[in-house]
Design an enzyme around this catalytic site. Structure first.
Site, PDB file in Angstrom:
ATOM      1  N   HIS A  60       0.886  -1.176   0.000  1.00 40.27           N
ATOM      2  CA  HIS A  60       0.000   0.000   0.000  1.00 40.27           C
ATOM      3  C   HIS A  60       0.919   1.219   0.000  1.00 40.27           C
ATOM      4  O   HIS A  60       1.564   1.494   1.019  1.00 40.27           O
ATOM      5  CB  HIS A  60      -0.868   0.015   1.257  1.00 40.27           C
ATOM      6  N   PHE A  61       0.997   1.928  -1.121  1.00 36.99           N
ATOM      7  CA  PHE A  61       1.932   3.059  -1.199  1.00 36.99           C
ATOM      8  C   PHE A  61       1.249   4.423  -1.127  1.00 36.99           C
ATOM      9  O   PHE A  61       1.882   5.447  -1.297  1.00 36.99           O
ATOM     10  CB  PHE A  61       2.824   2.927  -2.448  1.00 36.99           C
ATOM     11  N   ARG A  62      -0.077   4.450  -0.906  1.00 37.70           N
ATOM     12  CA  ARG A  62      -0.786   5.685  -0.479  1.00 37.70           C
ATOM     13  C   ARG A  62      -0.842   6.805  -1.496  1.00 37.70           C
ATOM     14  O   ARG A  62      -1.180   7.940  -1.124  1.00 37.70           O
ATOM     15  CB  ARG A  62      -0.154   6.237   0.819  1.00 37.70           C
ATOM     16  N   ASN A  92      -6.637   0.765  -2.250  1.00 35.12           N
ATOM     17  CA  ASN A  92      -7.286   1.598  -1.221  1.00 35.12           C
ATOM     18  C   ASN A  92      -6.561   2.924  -1.019  1.00 35.12           C
ATOM     19  O   ASN A  92      -6.233   3.315   0.090  1.00 35.12           O
ATOM     20  CB  ASN A  92      -7.421   0.836   0.107  1.00 35.12           C
ATOM     21  N   HIS A 228      -2.419 -12.558   2.779  1.00 34.74           N
ATOM     22  CA  HIS A 228      -2.029 -12.578   4.200  1.00 34.74           C
ATOM     23  C   HIS A 228      -2.774 -13.587   5.083  1.00 34.74           C
ATOM     24  O   HIS A 228      -3.528 -13.210   5.983  1.00 34.74           O
ATOM     25  CB  HIS A 228      -2.083 -11.188   4.817  1.00 34.74           C
ATOM     26  N   ASP A 298       2.417  -6.775   2.593  1.00 32.86           N
ATOM     27  CA  ASP A 298       1.275  -5.944   3.007  1.00 32.86           C
ATOM     28  C   ASP A 298       1.791  -4.621   3.589  1.00 32.86           C
ATOM     29  O   ASP A 298       1.149  -4.043   4.484  1.00 32.86           O
ATOM     30  CB  ASP A 298       0.377  -6.686   4.012  1.00 32.86           C
ATOM     31  N   HIS A 302       1.822   3.975   8.129  1.00 37.58           N
ATOM     32  CA  HIS A 302       1.133   5.086   8.784  1.00 37.58           C
ATOM     33  C   HIS A 302       2.222   5.816   9.567  1.00 37.58           C
ATOM     34  O   HIS A 302       3.243   5.216   9.915  1.00 37.58           O
ATOM     35  CB  HIS A 302       0.066   4.584   9.754  1.00 37.58           C
TER      36      HIS A 302
HETATM   37  O1  DOR Z   1      -3.457  -3.619   8.435  1.00 34.35           O
HETATM   38  C1  DOR Z   1      -3.753  -3.345   7.282  1.00 34.35           C
HETATM   39  N1  DOR Z   1      -3.546  -2.116   6.787  1.00 34.35           N
HETATM   40  N2  DOR Z   1      -4.284  -4.287   6.512  1.00 34.35           N
HETATM   41  C2  DOR Z   1      -4.787  -4.002   5.287  1.00 34.35           C
HETATM   42  O2  DOR Z   1      -5.254  -4.897   4.633  1.00 34.35           O
HETATM   43  C3  DOR Z   1      -4.794  -2.613   4.798  1.00 34.35           C
HETATM   44  C4  DOR Z   1      -3.682  -1.885   5.389  1.00 34.35           C
HETATM   45  C5  DOR Z   1      -3.706  -0.405   5.107  1.00 34.35           C
HETATM   46  O3  DOR Z   1      -3.939  -0.020   3.959  1.00 34.35           O
HETATM   47  O4  DOR Z   1      -3.439   0.378   6.020  1.00 34.35           O
END
Ligand code: DOR
Length: 434
Positions: A60-62, A92, A228, A298, A302
């Site tokens: 997830h590179f935001r 996402n 996962h 995964d 944050h």
């Molecule tokens: O802990 C998680 N964070 N699991 C996920 O599947 C999504 C990810 C996120 O995008 O922060």
């Protein structure tokens, strides 16, 4: 441009042996070229191992939208340091990648700033089947069968049946049962000890959703990848996975368990949650016997400030791309697995499962995505050295033996002597479609 790598111990598809390797342009031109072969640069790799670049099929590179946590440049730079030469990124983001237009926008952003190769999943919603059917430049479809970070969720059976029935791209899913998680969250509401996260997102939630999605895949004869896997029970289910289902495990589910909450708190708050030591052992066993074929991170960054909020405000997710391969190389040194297994789980299998052209193996004609590793090198993971924009690691303070020392992406050196060349640009992954 020709580069000759001399005397490396190469992990080739059927044998690990000392070899010379000649790169020309973006491809592996020859293994053991004639001694007279000329090159612009010769690298003496005596004492080092050469493996295919690692492929991380879940990050997830935001970018776009949440780039204070990470962006496609910083995430890819962290990959280069960690020996990951190709990543597949999740939908996402903000906006979510749930249409062909958004997918192409993301690919364009990536082309301008990724130092490694890239691919992007298209996310499923309850009503975007036509977009899922029209998408081409993607490894496949991501479904959040349980919700996680962001608001992507497809939980209704009818919508899931339609996606599995009408689309043709491979599907992967986040498997945690929404109803179970919601009921548990209501039951434990008000508890601020983050350890409760593993009782809210409990074993049952994971098992119900994984069983449900395996059933969909097998009935519809649709290629499906369980993301996962976190429990021993899911690993048991995978004994009867059938020919359409593959699965993956993540380092945090292999190396952390609920006993680590007192030490690490919300830093290891993840979805699916961290489980028990018995689950760690079951996942290792499933990797060794082939029920689980892939290791992916995964990577879900944050900021530390966000993570330090009291539970349940603290978001789930941790960064891992710059340490996943070292953690596995350290496991090779600890006798938990072999280097050949690591190459299978992190290179060959993800390339095969996601139908990537020319990746995942040191073979003449393949892309020159390569990592030179020093299995003797000892290094301590420190927050201050992390290249992820989030600037921390749950493995801070751990000393690992076995590190990448040089990484090539499409024939270009992107990491060497401890530094990432931020001017290198990776390429969009090509997929072989039958
Ligand atoms: O802990 C998680 N964070 N699991 C996920 O599947 C999504 C990810 C996120 O995008 O922060």
């Amino acid at each position: 441009m020709r580069t000759l790598i001399r005397n490396a111990t190469c992990v080739l598809p059927h044998k690990t042996r000392q070899a010379d390797l000649l790169i020309e342009g973006t491809r592996i031109l020859a293994i053991d070229p004639p001694r007279t072969a000329a090159a612009d640069e010769t690298v003496d790799a005596t004492g080092l191992h050469l493996i295919p670049g690692a492929i991380d099929d879940q990050v997830h590179f935001r970018d776009p939208g949440l780039t204070h946590k990470e962006d496609l440049h910083t995430g890819s730079v962290a990959c280069a340091k960690g020996g990951i030469t190709t990543f597949l990124e999740m939908p996402n983001t903000k906006p979510t990648t749930t249409s062909v237009e958004r997918l192409h926008e993301k690919l364009e952003i990536a082309a301008g700033k990724c130092v490694v190769n890239y691919g992007f999943y298209i996310g499923a919603t309850p009503s975007n089947v036509d977009e899922l059917k029209a998408a081409r430049r993607t490894p496949g479809i991501k479904i959040f069968i349980g919700s996680s970070t962001g608001d992507l969720l497809v939980d209704a059976q009818e919508a899931l049946e339609r996606i599995f029935a009408e689309t043709t791209l491979p599907i992967c899913a986040h498997c945690e049962d929404e109803a179970t998680v919601r009921a548990n969250a209501a039951k434990f509401a008000g508890i601020e000890d983050v350890a409760i996260h593993s009782q809210i997102r409990d074993h049952e939630a994971a098992v119900i959703a994984t069983r449900r999605s395996m059933d969909l895949a097998n009935r519809h004869k649709h290629r499906f990848h369980v993301l996962h896997v976190s429990t021993a029970q899911e690993a048991e289910l995978l004994r009867n996975r059938g020919e359409y289902v593959t699965a993956e495990a993540c380092p945090h589910h292999l190396f952390f368990n609920v006993d680590d909450y007192p030490r690490l708190g919300s830093l290891i708050q993840m979805n699916p949650s961290i489980k028990t030591a018995a689950d760690n052992a079951a996942l290792w066993e499933a990797l060794r016997d082939g029920r689980i074929e892939v290791i992916a991170t995964d990577h879900a960054p944050h900021t530390l400030d966000e993570k330090r909020q009291p539970y349940p405000k603290s978001p789930s997710g941790l960064p891992a791309v710059e340490n996943s391969l070292p953690l596995m190389l350290n496991s090779v040194n600890a006798g938990r697995c072999t280097l050949e297994e690591v190459v299978r789980w992190m290179c060959a299998n993800p390339a095969r499962i996601w139908n990537m052209a020319r990746k995942g193996a040191i073979v003449e004609g393949n892309d020159a995505d390569l990592v030179l590793v020093d299995l003797q090198r000892q290094q301590t993971i420190r927050n201050e050295d992390q290249l992820t924009k989030s600037g921390w690691s749950p493995w801070h303070g751990e000393t690992l033996t076995g590190w990448p020392v040089r990484t090539w992406v499409m024939g270009q050196t992107v990491f060497a002597e401890g530094r990432v060349d931020r001017t290198v640009r990776g390429s969009e992954v090509e997929y072989v479609r039958g």
